[in-house]
Design a protein around this motif. Structure first.
Motif, short mmCIF file in Angstrom:
data_model
loop_
_atom_site.label_atom_id
_atom_site.label_comp_id
_atom_site.label_asym_id
_atom_site.label_seq_id
_atom_site.Cartn_x
_atom_site.Cartn_y
_atom_site.Cartn_z
N TRP A 149 0.82 -1.30 0.15
CA TRP A 149 0.08 -0.14 -0.04
C TRP A 149 0.97 1.24 0.00
O TRP A 149 0.55 2.41 -0.83
CB TRP A 149 -1.06 0.04 1.24
CG TRP A 149 -1.83 1.27 1.31
CD1 TRP A 149 -1.73 2.25 2.05
CD2 TRP A 149 -2.85 1.41 0.35
NE1 TRP A 149 -2.80 3.10 1.84
CE2 TRP A 149 -3.44 2.51 0.79
CE3 TRP A 149 -3.45 0.66 -0.70
CZ2 TRP A 149 -4.70 3.20 0.11
CZ3 TRP A 149 -4.69 1.21 -1.24
CH2 TRP A 149 -5.13 2.39 -0.87
N ALA A 150 1.76 1.25 0.67
CA ALA A 150 2.85 2.39 0.94
C ALA A 150 3.50 2.66 -0.50
O ALA A 150 3.70 3.75 -0.91
CB ALA A 150 3.94 2.15 1.90
N LYS A 151 3.76 1.45 -1.18
CA LYS A 151 4.43 1.59 -2.39
C LYS A 151 3.52 2.17 -3.53
O LYS A 151 4.04 2.97 -4.40
CB LYS A 151 5.33 0.28 -2.89
CG LYS A 151 6.54 0.05 -2.20
CD LYS A 151 7.03 -1.54 -2.55
CE LYS A 151 8.17 -1.92 -1.73
NZ LYS A 151 8.01 -2.16 -0.35
N ALA B 268 10.56 5.19 -6.25
CA ALA B 268 10.67 4.39 -7.24
C ALA B 268 11.87 4.03 -7.96
O ALA B 268 12.28 3.02 -8.32
CB ALA B 268 9.70 4.98 -8.29
N THR B 269 12.73 5.20 -8.12
CA THR B 269 13.90 5.02 -8.69
C THR B 269 14.70 4.50 -7.90
O THR B 269 15.64 3.51 -8.35
CB THR B 269 14.61 6.66 -8.69
OG1 THR B 269 13.72 7.20 -9.69
CG2 THR B 269 16.13 6.72 -9.30
N GLY B 270 14.89 4.37 -6.39
CA GLY B 270 15.71 3.69 -5.52
C GLY B 270 15.51 2.48 -5.43
O GLY B 270 16.45 1.38 -5.65
N ILE B 271 14.33 2.02 -5.40
CA ILE B 271 13.88 0.48 -5.09
C ILE B 271 14.03 -0.20 -6.77
O ILE B 271 14.63 -1.28 -6.64
CB ILE B 271 12.38 0.29 -5.00
CG1 ILE B 271 12.32 0.80 -3.43
CG2 ILE B 271 11.89 -1.26 -5.29
CD1 ILE B 271 10.81 0.92 -3.10
N PHE C 157 7.65 -0.36 -12.47
CA PHE C 157 8.32 -1.27 -11.59
C PHE C 157 7.52 -1.13 -10.06
O PHE C 157 7.25 -2.28 -9.51
CB PHE C 157 9.47 -1.11 -11.54
CG PHE C 157 10.35 -2.25 -10.51
CD1 PHE C 157 10.20 -3.65 -11.08
CD2 PHE C 157 10.75 -1.88 -9.35
CE1 PHE C 157 10.98 -4.52 -10.08
CE2 PHE C 157 11.11 -2.83 -8.47
CZ PHE C 157 11.28 -4.13 -8.74
N LEU C 158 7.58 -0.08 -9.56
CA LEU C 158 7.12 0.17 -8.20
C LEU C 158 5.64 -0.20 -8.11
O LEU C 158 5.23 -0.79 -7.31
CB LEU C 158 7.12 1.72 -7.90
CG LEU C 158 6.90 1.87 -6.32
CD1 LEU C 158 7.70 1.32 -5.58
CD2 LEU C 158 7.07 3.47 -6.08
N LYS C 159 4.80 0.22 -9.24
CA LYS C 159 3.32 -0.28 -9.19
C LYS C 159 3.23 -1.59 -9.33
O LYS C 159 2.37 -2.29 -8.61
CB LYS C 159 2.53 0.56 -10.30
CG LYS C 159 2.35 1.97 -10.16
CD LYS C 159 1.47 2.41 -8.97
CE LYS C 159 1.24 3.81 -9.07
NZ LYS C 159 0.64 4.55 -7.77
N MET C 160 4.09 -2.41 -10.04
CA MET C 160 4.09 -3.70 -10.30
C MET C 160 4.22 -4.47 -8.86
O MET C 160 3.66 -5.29 -8.40
CB MET C 160 4.74 -4.34 -11.18
CG MET C 160 4.94 -5.63 -11.55
SD MET C 160 6.25 -6.41 -12.49
CE MET C 160 7.53 -5.73 -11.60
#
Length: 138
Positions: free
Chosen positions: A21-23, A31-34, A53-56
Motif C-alpha cells: 500500500w505504501a509503495k 521508485a528510482t531507488g527501489i 516497476f514500483l506499481k507492479m
C-alpha cells in the motif's frame, strides 16, 4: 487456515500488505531507488520504467499480503507465494554489494533491513511444509 498458522500469517500478511500500500503511493525518488536495487540484482527489470516497476511491486505485495490474511487460502499456497517473494528479496540482498560483509552472508549496517527477509523465507517454508504434511481439518 489452521489456528497455529494464524500469528505468522497475520503478522506477515499485514506487514506485506501495508508495504505494498505504501509503495502504491510512492514518489519518483522511492521508485528510482527501489528500481535501481532490483535492477542491479535482476537485470530483466532494467528496461522497465521505475514508476511502473514500483506499481507492479506494489500490486504483488498487496496480493501476497491479502492471500496470507485470507483464511480460505491454504497454507501451502500462501507459503509458496511467500517463499517465492521472500526468496527473490534474499537473492537481491545477496547480489547487492554493501548489503553483506564481503565473502559472508552476514549483513552490514546498510543490509540489516533487507537481511531480515530471510525470516519471511522461513515462514513461507514452514507454511508449505505444514500444508503438505497435515491433512486439512474439516
Amino acid at each position: 487456515m489452521r489456528l497455529h498458522n494464524l500469528p505468522t500469517r497475520l503478522a506477515t500478511g499485514a506487514y506485506i500488505l501495508h508495504s505494498g500500500w505504501a509503495k502504491w503511493h510512492g514518489n519518483e525518488e522511492q521508485a528510482t531507488g527501489i528500481h535501481a536495487m532490483a535492477s542491479g540484482a535482476f537485470p530483466v527489470f532494467r528496461s522497465m520504467k521505475a514508476p511502473h516497476f514500483l506499481k507492479m511491486l506494489s500490486v504483488g505485495e498487496m496480493a501476497l499480503g491479502t492471500a496470507l490474511l485470507t483464511p480460505v487460502v491454504p497454507p501451502a499456497i500462501a507459503g509458496a507465494a511467500l517463499t517465492g517473494f521472500s526468496g527473490a528479496l534474499v537473492t537481491m540482498y545477496l547480489r547487492t554489494e554493501g548489503m553483506h560483509e564481503p565473502g559472508s552472508p552476514w549483513p552490514t549496517p546498510q543490509g540489516t533491513a533487507i537481511s531480515k527477509d530471510i525470516w519471511m523465507f522461513g515462514i513461507g517454508l514452514g507454511l508449505v511444509i505444514d500444508g503438505v504434511t497435515k491433512p486439512a481439518a474439516g
